[in-house]
Design a protein around this motif. Structure first.
Motif, PDB file in Angstrom:
ATOM      1  N   ASP A  19      -4.637 171.966 113.132  1.00  0.00           N
ATOM      2  CA  ASP A  19      -4.409 173.343 112.704  1.00  0.00           C
ATOM      3  C   ASP A  19      -4.847 174.315 113.805  1.00  0.00           C
ATOM      4  O   ASP A  19      -5.905 174.929 113.741  1.00  0.00           O
ATOM      5  CB  ASP A  19      -5.173 173.615 111.408  1.00  0.00           C
ATOM      6  CG  ASP A  19      -4.770 174.950 110.783  1.00  0.00           C
ATOM      7  OD1 ASP A  19      -3.823 175.580 111.298  1.00  0.00           O
ATOM      8  OD2 ASP A  19      -5.397 175.347 109.787  1.00  0.00           O
ATOM      9  N   GLY A  22      -4.615 178.044 112.355  1.00  0.00           N
ATOM     10  CA  GLY A  22      -5.643 178.357 111.375  1.00  0.00           C
ATOM     11  C   GLY A  22      -7.003 178.615 111.998  1.00  0.00           C
ATOM     12  O   GLY A  22      -7.815 179.363 111.444  1.00  0.00           O
ATOM     13  N   TRP A 229       7.395 177.253 103.992  1.00  0.00           N
ATOM     14  CA  TRP A 229       6.464 177.384 105.097  1.00  0.00           C
ATOM     15  C   TRP A 229       6.387 178.830 105.576  1.00  0.00           C
ATOM     16  O   TRP A 229       7.404 179.527 105.684  1.00  0.00           O
ATOM     17  CB  TRP A 229       6.906 176.495 106.267  1.00  0.00           C
ATOM     18  CG  TRP A 229       7.104 175.069 105.876  1.00  0.00           C
ATOM     19  CD1 TRP A 229       6.155 174.198 105.447  1.00  0.00           C
ATOM     20  CD2 TRP A 229       8.334 174.362 105.860  1.00  0.00           C
ATOM     21  NE1 TRP A 229       6.707 172.987 105.177  1.00  0.00           N
ATOM     22  CE2 TRP A 229       8.062 173.042 105.422  1.00  0.00           C
ATOM     23  CE3 TRP A 229       9.650 174.694 106.179  1.00  0.00           C
ATOM     24  CZ2 TRP A 229       9.036 172.068 105.286  1.00  0.00           C
ATOM     25  CZ3 TRP A 229      10.630 173.727 106.053  1.00  0.00           C
ATOM     26  CH2 TRP A 229      10.318 172.434 105.602  1.00  0.00           C
ATOM     27  N   THR A 230       5.194 179.244 105.915  1.00  0.00           N
ATOM     28  CA  THR A 230       5.018 180.566 106.513  1.00  0.00           C
ATOM     29  C   THR A 230       5.309 180.476 108.012  1.00  0.00           C
ATOM     30  O   THR A 230       5.435 179.386 108.580  1.00  0.00           O
ATOM     31  CB  THR A 230       3.585 181.062 106.296  1.00  0.00           C
ATOM     32  OG1 THR A 230       2.675 180.206 107.019  1.00  0.00           O
ATOM     33  CG2 THR A 230       3.214 181.077 104.826  1.00  0.00           C
ATOM     34  N   SER A 232       3.281 181.158 110.418  1.00  0.00           N
ATOM     35  CA  SER A 232       2.144 180.525 111.100  1.00  0.00           C
ATOM     36  C   SER A 232       2.197 179.020 110.991  1.00  0.00           C
ATOM     37  O   SER A 232       1.855 178.304 111.947  1.00  0.00           O
ATOM     38  CB  SER A 232       0.830 181.048 110.517  1.00  0.00           C
ATOM     39  OG  SER A 232       0.653 182.413 110.816  1.00  0.00           O
ATOM     40  N   GLU A 233       2.644 178.508 109.847  1.00  0.00           N
ATOM     41  CA  GLU A 233       2.720 177.059 109.672  1.00  0.00           C
ATOM     42  C   GLU A 233       3.795 176.446 110.561  1.00  0.00           C
ATOM     43  O   GLU A 233       3.603 175.375 111.136  1.00  0.00           O
ATOM     44  CB  GLU A 233       2.982 176.734 108.201  1.00  0.00           C
ATOM     45  CG  GLU A 233       1.792 177.031 107.303  1.00  0.00           C
ATOM     46  CD  GLU A 233       2.123 176.975 105.824  1.00  0.00           C
ATOM     47  OE1 GLU A 233       1.181 176.934 105.022  1.00  0.00           O
ATOM     48  OE2 GLU A 233       3.330 176.983 105.488  1.00  0.00           O
ATOM     49  N   ASN A 236       2.520 176.419 114.036  1.00  0.00           N
ATOM     50  CA  ASN A 236       1.586 175.314 114.233  1.00  0.00           C
ATOM     51  C   ASN A 236       2.324 174.007 114.480  1.00  0.00           C
ATOM     52  O   ASN A 236       1.916 173.185 115.301  1.00  0.00           O
ATOM     53  CB  ASN A 236       0.687 175.189 113.008  1.00  0.00           C
ATOM     54  CG  ASN A 236      -0.595 174.463 113.323  1.00  0.00           C
ATOM     55  OD1 ASN A 236      -1.446 174.968 114.055  1.00  0.00           O
ATOM     56  ND2 ASN A 236      -0.738 173.273 112.783  1.00  0.00           N
ATOM     57  N   ARG A 237       3.455 173.792 113.765  1.00  0.00           N
ATOM     58  CA  ARG A 237       4.266 172.598 113.991  1.00  0.00           C
ATOM     59  C   ARG A 237       4.860 172.602 115.398  1.00  0.00           C
ATOM     60  O   ARG A 237       4.992 171.548 116.030  1.00  0.00           O
ATOM     61  CB  ARG A 237       5.379 172.515 112.953  1.00  0.00           C
ATOM     62  CG  ARG A 237       4.883 172.289 111.530  1.00  0.00           C
ATOM     63  CD  ARG A 237       6.055 171.986 110.603  1.00  0.00           C
ATOM     64  NE  ARG A 237       5.587 171.841 109.247  1.00  0.00           N
ATOM     65  CZ  ARG A 237       5.547 172.836 108.366  1.00  0.00           C
ATOM     66  NH1 ARG A 237       5.977 174.029 108.714  1.00  0.00           N
ATOM     67  NH2 ARG A 237       5.098 172.633 107.143  1.00  0.00           N
ATOM     68  N   GLU A 304       3.217 187.868 111.657  1.00  0.00           N
ATOM     69  CA  GLU A 304       2.735 187.932 110.276  1.00  0.00           C
ATOM     70  C   GLU A 304       2.485 189.369 109.824  1.00  0.00           C
ATOM     71  O   GLU A 304       2.283 189.618 108.643  1.00  0.00           O
ATOM     72  CB  GLU A 304       1.439 187.120 110.129  1.00  0.00           C
ATOM     73  CG  GLU A 304       1.615 185.611 110.278  1.00  0.00           C
ATOM     74  CD  GLU A 304       2.235 184.961 109.056  1.00  0.00           C
ATOM     75  OE1 GLU A 304       2.614 185.692 108.116  1.00  0.00           O
ATOM     76  OE2 GLU A 304       2.338 183.716 109.033  1.00  0.00           O
ATOM     77  N   LYS A 313       5.237 185.254 102.989  1.00  0.00           N
ATOM     78  CA  LYS A 313       3.951 184.581 102.770  1.00  0.00           C
ATOM     79  C   LYS A 313       3.468 184.781 101.332  1.00  0.00           C
ATOM     80  O   LYS A 313       2.932 183.845 100.716  1.00  0.00           O
ATOM     81  CB  LYS A 313       2.914 185.119 103.758  1.00  0.00           C
ATOM     82  CG  LYS A 313       1.579 184.414 103.685  1.00  0.00           C
ATOM     83  CD  LYS A 313       0.631 184.922 104.770  1.00  0.00           C
ATOM     84  CE  LYS A 313      -0.702 184.185 104.723  1.00  0.00           C
ATOM     85  NZ  LYS A 313      -1.632 184.661 105.789  1.00  0.00           N
ATOM     86  N   VAL A 356       2.562 169.477 106.452  1.00  0.00           N
ATOM     87  CA  VAL A 356       1.410 170.353 106.471  1.00  0.00           C
ATOM     88  C   VAL A 356       0.381 169.764 107.409  1.00  0.00           C
ATOM     89  O   VAL A 356       0.152 168.566 107.426  1.00  0.00           O
ATOM     90  CB  VAL A 356       0.832 170.511 105.052  1.00  0.00           C
ATOM     91  CG1 VAL A 356      -0.428 171.337 105.071  1.00  0.00           C
ATOM     92  CG2 VAL A 356       1.873 171.147 104.149  1.00  0.00           C
ATOM     93  N   VAL A 357      -0.255 170.598 108.197  1.00  0.00           N
ATOM     94  CA  VAL A 357      -1.136 170.134 109.256  1.00  0.00           C
ATOM     95  C   VAL A 357      -2.194 169.202 108.703  1.00  0.00           C
ATOM     96  O   VAL A 357      -2.847 169.498 107.713  1.00  0.00           O
ATOM     97  CB  VAL A 357      -1.798 171.339 109.944  1.00  0.00           C
ATOM     98  CG1 VAL A 357      -2.814 170.864 110.959  1.00  0.00           C
ATOM     99  CG2 VAL A 357      -0.739 172.178 110.606  1.00  0.00           C
TER     100      VAL A 357
END
Length: 374
Positions: A19, A22, A229-230, A232-233, A236-237, A304, A313, A356-357
């Motif tokens: 993450d 995060g 998914w947002t 940010s997610e 992250n991927r 965001e 979100k 998900v992370v």
């Protein structure tokens, strides 16, 4: 396969992830601390500018001196009253570099060195270096840096978006500041080779950042059409999906540079290699760090803040809360995700870079995420 190789393969396949987004406040704090340390070092110690920027004299001997390098250094400092750099040449002679001396002073130093080193004055070559050449190099470097920054912002704003352009610019400034600060703290001499090294690392840092941005751009196509998914997610991927590539390219680039710095400059004593190798070594490492921990998290922060991303979100969190209350998966019955499929390049990208992370990717064919029904 080794544990490290196995971990790299799992990261690449999207079976595991970290993450990064995060924990972005931690990375911001670390970068701010390093940057402040670099600025303080630059303000307190300053840069050790080379003879090309300060001007001075360079004395070389063709024959082997009767004294050691350390003794020659002491003699040069005593004769000039300035700090000197003494290097042993391949033929056994010496190269003595003394900054901020004029012609008359250079003649006096040459005569004194002849006596101290036991070498006839005729066998000592003295070359005067004016500071104007180094000043021209510095001015051209600043001009080139400014033009480069402007072109980077314009290109990224057109190819991607202005938020990515701003994030990339911040990452580049971050890398330059840290590299220059390290030079001030270590005390290595700044030469035209250092300037070349600084300009070189900018291209590498930008390349690494653009790789992540390209993955992020593909992964967020049609993002508002789904509620899984947002931003940010997905960001992250994108980082996790390109992490192995970033690590591999960074390690491969750092190995020869480390050879120049630690073996060539440290073990073999080739001090002239230090000026460019240190800038490359620090800059390459800082560039890889900023691409992962600064540029992409900053883009996620900026995105965001958009009303659309805020609304997305909010919908996603509300859906997850409702699903959790019912004990169901938030992806069950998500008909809106049907338009967020491989034809957009998004679900396929997300599946390839992990769920998900920290969670294992669920079984599914061809990288398709569970719940994405056709």
């Amino acid at each position: 396969m080794s544990r490290l190789g196995n971990l790299g393969a799992r990261l690449y396949r999207g079976e595991v992830g970290y993450d990064f987004i995060g924990k972005r406040k931690i990375w911001y704090g670390v970068s701010i601390l390093i940057t402040i340390t670099a600025i303080v070092g630059l303000a307190v110690s300053g840069l050790n500018m080379g003879i090309e920027f300060k001007g001075g004299a360079v004395f070389t001997t063709d024959s082997k001196a009767k004294v050691s390098v350390s003794q020659a250094h002491e003699d040069a400092v005593a004769a000039s009253g300035h700090e000197a750099i003494v290097q042993e040449l391949g033929n056994g002679g010496l190269r003595i570099q003394i900054t901020e001396v004029d012609t008359d002073k250079a003649d006096q130093i040459k005569a004194q060195l002849s006596d101290d080193l036991g070498i006839p004055e005729a066998e000592i070559n003295a070359d005067l270096v004016g500071p104007s050449w180094g000043e021209q190099i510095a001015n051209k470097a600043w001009t080139g840096l400014g033009i480069f920054m402007v072109l980077v912002v314009v290109y990224l704003a057109i190819a991607f978006e202005w938020r990515m352009a701003i994030a990339a610019l911040v990452a580049l400034i971050h890398d330059i500041t840290i590299t220059v600060g390290i030079y001030a703290l270590v005390g290595f001499e700044v030469t035209p080779g250092t300037v070349i090294g600084l300009l070189t690392i900018l291209g590498y840092s930008l390349y690494d950042t653009v790789v992540v941005f390209d993955s992020l751009k593909e992964g967020t196509k049609g993002i508002t059409k789904q509620t899984r998914w947002t931003y940010s997610e997905i960001a992250n991927r994108s980082i996790n999906g390109t992490l192995v590539r970033s690590i591999n390219t960074t390690v491969v680039a750092l190995l020869p540079v480390a050879g120049l710095l630690f073996i060539g400059g440290g073990v073999l004593g080739a001090g002239m290699l230090n000026d460019i190798s240190l800038s490359l070594f620090v800059g390459l490492a800082a560039g890889a760090y900023s691409s992962i921990f600064i540029a992409t998290p900053l883009v996620a922060d900026l995105k965001e803040r958009e009303p659309q991303m805020k609304a997305l979100k909010k919908r996603i969190l509300a859906k997850r809360a409702a699903a959790a209350a019912k004990g169901e998966s938030p992806d069950d019955g998500d008909d809106r995700a049907q338009d967020f499929g491989p034809e957009d390049g998004t679900a396929e990208t997300a599946g390839a870079t992990g769920a998900v992370v920290g969670q294992r990717r669920q079984p599914g064919g061809h990288g398709r995420t569970p719940g994405n029904r056709r």
